[in-house]
Scaffold this motif. Structure first.
Motif, PDB file in Angstrom:
ATOM      1  N   ALA A 264     -20.955  24.475  -3.759  1.00  0.00           N
ATOM      2  CA  ALA A 264     -20.674  25.713  -3.270  1.00  0.00           C
ATOM      3  C   ALA A 264     -20.812  26.970  -4.109  1.00  0.00           C
ATOM      4  O   ALA A 264     -20.562  26.885  -5.468  1.00  0.00           O
ATOM      5  CB  ALA A 264     -19.300  25.679  -3.014  1.00  0.00           C
ATOM      6  N   VAL A 265     -21.498  27.952  -3.921  1.00  0.00           N
ATOM      7  CA  VAL A 265     -22.054  28.991  -4.827  1.00  0.00           C
ATOM      8  C   VAL A 265     -21.380  30.417  -4.334  1.00  0.00           C
ATOM      9  O   VAL A 265     -21.824  30.849  -3.011  1.00  0.00           O
ATOM     10  CB  VAL A 265     -23.235  29.038  -5.277  1.00  0.00           C
ATOM     11  CG1 VAL A 265     -23.632  27.849  -5.970  1.00  0.00           C
ATOM     12  CG2 VAL A 265     -24.292  29.128  -3.768  1.00  0.00           C
ATOM     13  N   LEU A 266     -20.840  30.942  -5.052  1.00  0.00           N
ATOM     14  CA  LEU A 266     -20.533  32.610  -4.555  1.00  0.00           C
ATOM     15  C   LEU A 266     -21.835  33.329  -5.461  1.00  0.00           C
ATOM     16  O   LEU A 266     -22.447  33.032  -6.012  1.00  0.00           O
ATOM     17  CB  LEU A 266     -19.183  33.047  -5.455  1.00  0.00           C
ATOM     18  CG  LEU A 266     -17.813  32.818  -4.884  1.00  0.00           C
ATOM     19  CD1 LEU A 266     -16.724  32.908  -6.053  1.00  0.00           C
ATOM     20  CD2 LEU A 266     -17.598  33.380  -3.415  1.00  0.00           C
TER      21      LEU A 266
ATOM     22  N   ALA B 257     -18.489  33.189   0.700  1.00  0.00           N
ATOM     23  CA  ALA B 257     -18.462  34.615   0.583  1.00  0.00           C
ATOM     24  C   ALA B 257     -17.078  34.942  -0.310  1.00  0.00           C
ATOM     25  O   ALA B 257     -17.003  36.045  -0.636  1.00  0.00           O
ATOM     26  CB  ALA B 257     -18.207  35.175   2.112  1.00  0.00           C
ATOM     27  N   SER B 258     -16.357  33.991  -0.524  1.00  0.00           N
ATOM     28  CA  SER B 258     -15.001  34.112  -1.229  1.00  0.00           C
ATOM     29  C   SER B 258     -14.532  33.110  -1.769  1.00  0.00           C
ATOM     30  O   SER B 258     -14.679  31.704  -1.647  1.00  0.00           O
ATOM     31  CB  SER B 258     -13.868  34.859  -0.304  1.00  0.00           C
ATOM     32  OG  SER B 258     -13.486  33.732   0.581  1.00  0.00           O
ATOM     33  N   ALA B 259     -13.615  33.275  -2.927  1.00  0.00           N
ATOM     34  CA  ALA B 259     -13.005  32.023  -3.622  1.00  0.00           C
ATOM     35  C   ALA B 259     -12.134  31.246  -2.855  1.00  0.00           C
ATOM     36  O   ALA B 259     -12.247  29.940  -2.604  1.00  0.00           O
ATOM     37  CB  ALA B 259     -12.194  32.554  -4.908  1.00  0.00           C
ATOM     38  N   PRO B 260     -11.409  31.731  -1.732  1.00  0.00           N
ATOM     39  CA  PRO B 260     -10.744  30.798  -0.712  1.00  0.00           C
ATOM     40  C   PRO B 260     -11.641  29.942   0.169  1.00  0.00           C
ATOM     41  O   PRO B 260     -11.281  28.990   0.233  1.00  0.00           O
ATOM     42  CB  PRO B 260      -9.807  31.844   0.173  1.00  0.00           C
ATOM     43  CG  PRO B 260      -9.765  33.071  -0.460  1.00  0.00           C
ATOM     44  CD  PRO B 260     -10.925  33.073  -1.527  1.00  0.00           C
ATOM     45  N   ASP B 261     -12.704  30.352   0.665  1.00  0.00           N
ATOM     46  CA  ASP B 261     -13.798  29.714   1.232  1.00  0.00           C
ATOM     47  C   ASP B 261     -14.170  28.473   0.306  1.00  0.00           C
ATOM     48  O   ASP B 261     -14.446  27.344   0.798  1.00  0.00           O
ATOM     49  CB  ASP B 261     -15.030  30.670   1.804  1.00  0.00           C
ATOM     50  CG  ASP B 261     -14.624  31.443   2.645  1.00  0.00           C
ATOM     51  OD1 ASP B 261     -13.533  31.246   3.221  1.00  0.00           O
ATOM     52  OD2 ASP B 261     -15.277  32.522   2.888  1.00  0.00           O
ATOM     53  N   ARG B 262     -14.465  28.888  -1.096  1.00  0.00           N
ATOM     54  CA  ARG B 262     -14.932  27.867  -1.849  1.00  0.00           C
ATOM     55  C   ARG B 262     -13.915  26.585  -1.765  1.00  0.00           C
ATOM     56  O   ARG B 262     -14.244  25.465  -2.028  1.00  0.00           O
ATOM     57  CB  ARG B 262     -15.082  28.454  -3.317  1.00  0.00           C
ATOM     58  CG  ARG B 262     -15.682  27.561  -4.272  1.00  0.00           C
ATOM     59  CD  ARG B 262     -15.651  28.311  -5.605  1.00  0.00           C
ATOM     60  NE  ARG B 262     -14.379  28.601  -6.180  1.00  0.00           N
ATOM     61  CZ  ARG B 262     -14.341  29.877  -7.093  1.00  0.00           C
ATOM     62  NH1 ARG B 262     -15.305  30.138  -7.700  1.00  0.00           N
ATOM     63  NH2 ARG B 262     -13.139  30.301  -7.422  1.00  0.00           N
ATOM     64  N   VAL B 263     -12.694  27.098  -2.094  1.00  0.00           N
ATOM     65  CA  VAL B 263     -11.366  26.073  -2.188  1.00  0.00           C
ATOM     66  C   VAL B 263     -11.461  25.061  -1.181  1.00  0.00           C
ATOM     67  O   VAL B 263     -11.329  23.944  -1.020  1.00  0.00           O
ATOM     68  CB  VAL B 263     -10.203  26.939  -2.423  1.00  0.00           C
ATOM     69  CG1 VAL B 263      -9.241  25.669  -2.346  1.00  0.00           C
ATOM     70  CG2 VAL B 263     -10.193  27.541  -3.673  1.00  0.00           C
TER      71      VAL B 263
ATOM     72  N   GLY C 222     -13.957  18.084   1.073  1.00  0.00           N
ATOM     73  CA  GLY C 222     -15.004  17.212   0.975  1.00  0.00           C
ATOM     74  C   GLY C 222     -16.268  17.687   1.384  1.00  0.00           C
ATOM     75  O   GLY C 222     -17.205  16.871   1.385  1.00  0.00           O
ATOM     76  N   GLN C 223     -16.618  18.790   1.981  1.00  0.00           N
ATOM     77  CA  GLN C 223     -17.892  19.395   2.431  1.00  0.00           C
ATOM     78  C   GLN C 223     -18.711  19.645   1.327  1.00  0.00           C
ATOM     79  O   GLN C 223     -19.848  19.673   1.594  1.00  0.00           O
ATOM     80  CB  GLN C 223     -17.432  20.489   3.424  1.00  0.00           C
ATOM     81  CG  GLN C 223     -16.484  20.220   4.609  1.00  0.00           C
ATOM     82  CD  GLN C 223     -16.395  21.547   5.410  1.00  0.00           C
ATOM     83  OE1 GLN C 223     -17.380  21.912   5.905  1.00  0.00           O
ATOM     84  NE2 GLN C 223     -15.159  21.841   5.545  1.00  0.00           N
ATOM     85  N   VAL C 224     -18.335  19.855   0.063  1.00  0.00           N
ATOM     86  CA  VAL C 224     -19.352  20.129  -0.991  1.00  0.00           C
ATOM     87  C   VAL C 224     -18.736  19.002  -2.045  1.00  0.00           C
ATOM     88  O   VAL C 224     -17.547  18.857  -2.039  1.00  0.00           O
ATOM     89  CB  VAL C 224     -19.115  21.493  -1.433  1.00  0.00           C
ATOM     90  CG1 VAL C 224     -19.729  22.330  -0.363  1.00  0.00           C
ATOM     91  CG2 VAL C 224     -18.014  21.896  -1.957  1.00  0.00           C
ATOM     92  N   ASP C 225     -19.568  18.972  -2.963  1.00  0.00           N
ATOM     93  CA  ASP C 225     -19.339  17.963  -4.072  1.00  0.00           C
ATOM     94  C   ASP C 225     -18.571  18.665  -5.462  1.00  0.00           C
ATOM     95  O   ASP C 225     -18.129  18.043  -6.269  1.00  0.00           O
ATOM     96  CB  ASP C 225     -20.285  17.079  -4.484  1.00  0.00           C
ATOM     97  CG  ASP C 225     -20.977  16.404  -3.200  1.00  0.00           C
ATOM     98  OD1 ASP C 225     -20.138  15.674  -2.405  1.00  0.00           O
ATOM     99  OD2 ASP C 225     -22.233  16.589  -2.668  1.00  0.00           O
ATOM    100  N   GLY C 226     -19.103  19.928  -5.582  1.00  0.00           N
ATOM    101  CA  GLY C 226     -19.118  20.550  -6.929  1.00  0.00           C
ATOM    102  C   GLY C 226     -18.887  22.025  -6.545  1.00  0.00           C
ATOM    103  O   GLY C 226     -19.363  22.441  -5.354  1.00  0.00           O
ATOM    104  N   THR C 227     -18.694  22.939  -7.631  1.00  0.00           N
ATOM    105  CA  THR C 227     -18.821  24.198  -7.525  1.00  0.00           C
ATOM    106  C   THR C 227     -18.640  25.172  -8.885  1.00  0.00           C
ATOM    107  O   THR C 227     -18.836  24.186  -9.893  1.00  0.00           O
ATOM    108  CB  THR C 227     -17.581  24.752  -6.669  1.00  0.00           C
ATOM    109  OG1 THR C 227     -17.674  26.214  -6.543  1.00  0.00           O
ATOM    110  CG2 THR C 227     -16.384  24.660  -7.442  1.00  0.00           C
TER     111      THR C 227
END
Length: 353
Positions: free
Chosen positions: A71-73, A103-109, A115-120
């Motif tokens: 996941a990338v901002l 789009a945002s840190a809450p989305d990233r969290v 478990g939809q992404v492995d890292g960030t």
């Protein structure tokens, strides 16, 4: 009598010779050649040739690359990921990386937690939140650290406020996103300049565009913004009061992975970080050649592209225990955490090249 004795001896010798001849001339049955195999009179004995069975050579099956979702901002910290992808470094190290924009840190969290992404790329404060009950995430490398002349976070004053120094921020409301690294860095930087906790006034302005608009209009006297949006605010008239370039121990970011993914794919994490290292070396050698990526990934706003200077990216390393403990103490003081989250369980340099 003498003749009889001689006759007995002769008979015994004859019997012994006959017995020996039987032992030599009669081999066991398994060694007796069949009539068909026996050579005919006058023929040479056939040569026995060993028939070699040729086994076809086979190649070991190629290992499938391990798929990694990150996941990338739209922040400058992510530039090495785009460069590594463009240059084929990930593929060279046996991983297939998909960059998932958020789009945002809450989305990233939310993506990481589900478990939809492995890292960030995030911060130690975010890792602590994930690990406050059980260890579910590990920080594995610095992503970006402030450096001399290259701040990561900027405390800005509105042009209409007349504020230019940290001392003039005593009692002045400063807009931040509360409970995040931006609030943490703001307080730590002002404390480093001698302001007490009572003199630092924080107000919540969660959305960065709102913070920028309020600074431009003068409705907000001061606020903290990340690079490169801080530079964009300066173009609109904001004044830099201070940045974190003199205190890199506060404003850094990290690459983090879900612990479950690390445990299953440790070699993939090593390959990922090796590719990041190669990309970092390229960027630091000539940061001017990545303007197109900065634009296409929406990392730098168009008005800044020509003048923007890409910061130097850090060599492989992980946050120190002192850095971790300072952020942990701050979070506990804010009531965000009520437990001591383990540094040893949450930060690891095991997978660095």
């Amino acid at each position: 009598m003498k003749q009889l004795h001689i006759l007995v001896v002769i008979m015994m010798v004859a019997l012994t010779v006959a017995a020996c001849g039987q032992m030599v001339s009669d081999p066991p049955e398994e060694y007796v050649p069949s009539t068909a195999e026996a050579p005919q009179s006058g023929e040479a004995a056939p040569q026995v040739q060993e028939e070699a069975t040729e086994i076809p050579a086979t190649e070991a099956p190629a290992m499938e690359p391990v798929a990694i979702k990150v996941a990338v901002l739209p922040i400058i910290d992510t530039l090495p990921l785009y460069v590594a992808q463009q240059q084929g470094f990930f593929a060279n190290h046996g991983v297939e990386v998909e960059l998932v924009p958020v789009a945002s840190a809450p989305d990233r969290v939310q993506l990481v937690a589900s478990g939809q992404v492995d890292g960030t790329i995030n911060e130690t404060l975010a890792v602590m939140q994930f690990n406050k009950e059980t260890v579910t995430m590990q920080a594995v490398r610095y992503a970006l650290r402030p450096a001399e002349g290259y701040g990561h976070f900027f405390i800005l004053a509105s042009a209409k406020s007349g504020i230019t120094t940290p001392d003039e921020l005593k009692g002045v409301e400063i807009g931040v996103s509360q409970g995040t690294i931006i609030e943490y860095v703001t307080e730590r930087l002002l404390q480093a300049e001698g302001l007490s906790s009572d003199e630092i006034k924080i107000i919540p302005v969660p959305k960065i565009p709102d913070r920028m608009a309020l600074l431009a209009s003068g409705e907000l006297s001061a606020g903290t913004l990340p690079d490169p949006l801080g530079a964009l605010a300066v173009q609109s008239g904001a004044v830099i009061v201070m940045d974190d370039s003199a205190h890199p121990e506060y404003g850094f970011s990290v690459y983090s992975f879900r612990k479950e993914f690390i445990d299953v794919h440790p070699e993939a994490v090593k390959g990922f970080l090796a590719a990041v290292d190669e990309a970092v070396a390229l960027i630091n050698a000539d940061p001017t050649q990545y303007t197109t990526i900065l634009s296409e990934a929406n990392i730098v706003p168009p008005p800044l592209l020509e003048a923007y200077k890409v910061p130097p990216f850090p060599a492989a390393g992980v946050p120190t225990e002192a850095e971790w403990v300072d952020a942990l103490d701050w979070a506990k003081g804010k009531g965000m955490l009520d437990v001591d989250v383990s540094y040893a369980d949450s930060v690891t340099d095991t997978y660095l090249p």
